[in-house]
Design a protein around this motif. Structure first.
Motif, PDB file in Angstrom:
ATOM      1  N   VAL A  88     -50.639   5.780   7.376  1.00 19.43           N
ATOM      2  CA  VAL A  88     -51.448   5.111   6.344  1.00 19.43           C
ATOM      3  C   VAL A  88     -50.553   4.619   5.204  1.00 19.43           C
ATOM      4  O   VAL A  88     -50.708   3.489   4.715  1.00 19.43           O
ATOM      5  N   ILE A  89     -49.605   5.442   4.785  1.00 26.36           N
ATOM      6  CA  ILE A  89     -48.684   5.044   3.712  1.00 26.36           C
ATOM      7  C   ILE A  89     -47.812   3.876   4.168  1.00 26.36           C
ATOM      8  O   ILE A  89     -47.558   2.938   3.405  1.00 26.36           O
ATOM      9  N   GLY A  90     -47.369   3.909   5.416  1.00 24.43           N
ATOM     10  CA  GLY A  90     -46.577   2.799   5.946  1.00 24.43           C
ATOM     11  C   GLY A  90     -47.374   1.501   5.982  1.00 24.43           C
ATOM     12  O   GLY A  90     -46.874   0.440   5.593  1.00 24.43           O
ATOM     13  N   ALA A  91     -48.626   1.571   6.435  1.00 30.16           N
ATOM     14  CA  ALA A  91     -49.475   0.373   6.468  1.00 30.16           C
ATOM     15  C   ALA A  91     -49.736  -0.152   5.064  1.00 30.16           C
ATOM     16  O   ALA A  91     -49.724  -1.367   4.824  1.00 30.16           O
ATOM     17  N   TRP A  92     -49.979   0.768   4.129  1.00 32.59           N
ATOM     18  CA  TRP A  92     -50.206   0.382   2.733  1.00 32.59           C
ATOM     19  C   TRP A  92     -48.980  -0.330   2.170  1.00 32.59           C
ATOM     20  O   TRP A  92     -49.095  -1.352   1.486  1.00 32.59           O
ATOM     21  N   THR A  93     -47.794   0.186   2.481  1.00 33.62           N
ATOM     22  CA  THR A  93     -46.550  -0.415   1.997  1.00 33.62           C
ATOM     23  C   THR A  93     -46.345  -1.804   2.590  1.00 33.62           C
ATOM     24  O   THR A  93     -45.921  -2.722   1.885  1.00 33.62           O
ATOM     25  N   TRP A  94     -46.670  -1.957   3.854  1.00 29.27           N
ATOM     26  CA  TRP A  94     -46.514  -3.276   4.485  1.00 29.27           C
ATOM     27  C   TRP A  94     -47.492  -4.282   3.895  1.00 29.27           C
ATOM     28  O   TRP A  94     -47.149  -5.442   3.699  1.00 29.27           O
ATOM     29  N   ARG A  95     -48.716  -3.852   3.606  1.00 28.93           N
ATOM     30  CA  ARG A  95     -49.695  -4.760   2.993  1.00 28.93           C
ATOM     31  C   ARG A  95     -49.298  -5.128   1.570  1.00 28.93           C
ATOM     32  O   ARG A  95     -49.621  -6.225   1.098  1.00 28.93           O
ATOM     33  N   ARG A  96     -48.642  -4.236   0.862  1.00 26.84           N
ATOM     34  CA  ARG A  96     -48.217  -4.530  -0.507  1.00 26.84           C
ATOM     35  C   ARG A  96     -47.182  -5.634  -0.553  1.00 26.84           C
ATOM     36  O   ARG A  96     -47.030  -6.291  -1.575  1.00 26.84           O
ATOM     37  N   GLY A  97     -46.430  -5.840   0.532  1.00 23.81           N
ATOM     38  CA  GLY A  97     -45.445  -6.904   0.518  1.00 23.81           C
ATOM     39  C   GLY A  97     -44.192  -6.622   1.312  1.00 23.81           C
ATOM     40  O   GLY A  97     -43.337  -7.498   1.438  1.00 23.81           O
ATOM     41  N   MET A  98     -44.044  -5.417   1.821  1.00 27.95           N
ATOM     42  CA  MET A  98     -42.825  -5.097   2.567  1.00 27.95           C
ATOM     43  C   MET A  98     -42.701  -5.958   3.826  1.00 27.95           C
ATOM     44  O   MET A  98     -41.598  -6.198   4.302  1.00 27.95           O
ATOM     45  N   SER A  99     -43.803  -6.479   4.314  1.00 27.90           N
ATOM     46  CA  SER A  99     -43.748  -7.325   5.512  1.00 27.90           C
ATOM     47  C   SER A  99     -42.968  -8.614   5.258  1.00 27.90           C
ATOM     48  O   SER A  99     -42.453  -9.219   6.192  1.00 27.90           O
ATOM     49  N   LYS A 100     -42.851  -9.013   3.991  1.00 24.34           N
ATOM     50  CA  LYS A 100     -42.115 -10.229   3.646  1.00 24.34           C
ATOM     51  C   LYS A 100     -40.691  -9.932   3.169  1.00 24.34           C
ATOM     52  O   LYS A 100     -39.958 -10.848   2.823  1.00 24.34           O
TER      53      LYS A 100
END
Length: 108
Positions: A68-80
């Motif tokens: 859940v923390i990993g998904a939250w981090t990716w949605r915050r912007g880590m995916s970019k």
């Protein structure tokens, strides 16, 4: 050009009230640190709250929380973010989870 004032910015042709460099630009270290702190607090609480349960339950709950923390981090912007930041974030999440799993392994 600027009179007695010493301007250190390269865009000195702009009026004094215009400061173009003040916009917020999120950076990956903020997302990385947020994930680290969130995971440390969450997994510590899980470890303490479920210390009387079987290690399998604690491990499963800690794994879900890390996801859940990993998904939250990716949605915050880590995916970019750059690939290095993505690798470092995944490695950090896995390493902290591994420490929790190692610490509950004595209860198996």
């Amino acid at each position: 050009m600027a009179g007695d004032r010493r301007l250190s910015r390269p865009d000195s042709s702009l009026p004094d009230w215009e400061v173009p460099d003040t916009t917020y630009r999120p950076i990956p270290i903020v997302w990385f640190t947020g994930a680290l702190l969130a995971q440390m607090v969450t997994l510590t609480a899980i470890f303490l709250l479920f210390s009387r349960l079987d290690a399998a339950y604690t491990s499963a709950i800690a794994g879900v929380a890390t996801g859940v923390i990993g998904a939250w981090t990716w949605r915050r912007g880590m995916s970019k973010a750059a690939t290095g930041w993505k690798i470092a974030t995944i490695a950090m999440l896995v390493a902290v989870l591994a420490l929790v799993l190692l610490s509950v392994s004595g209860r198996l």
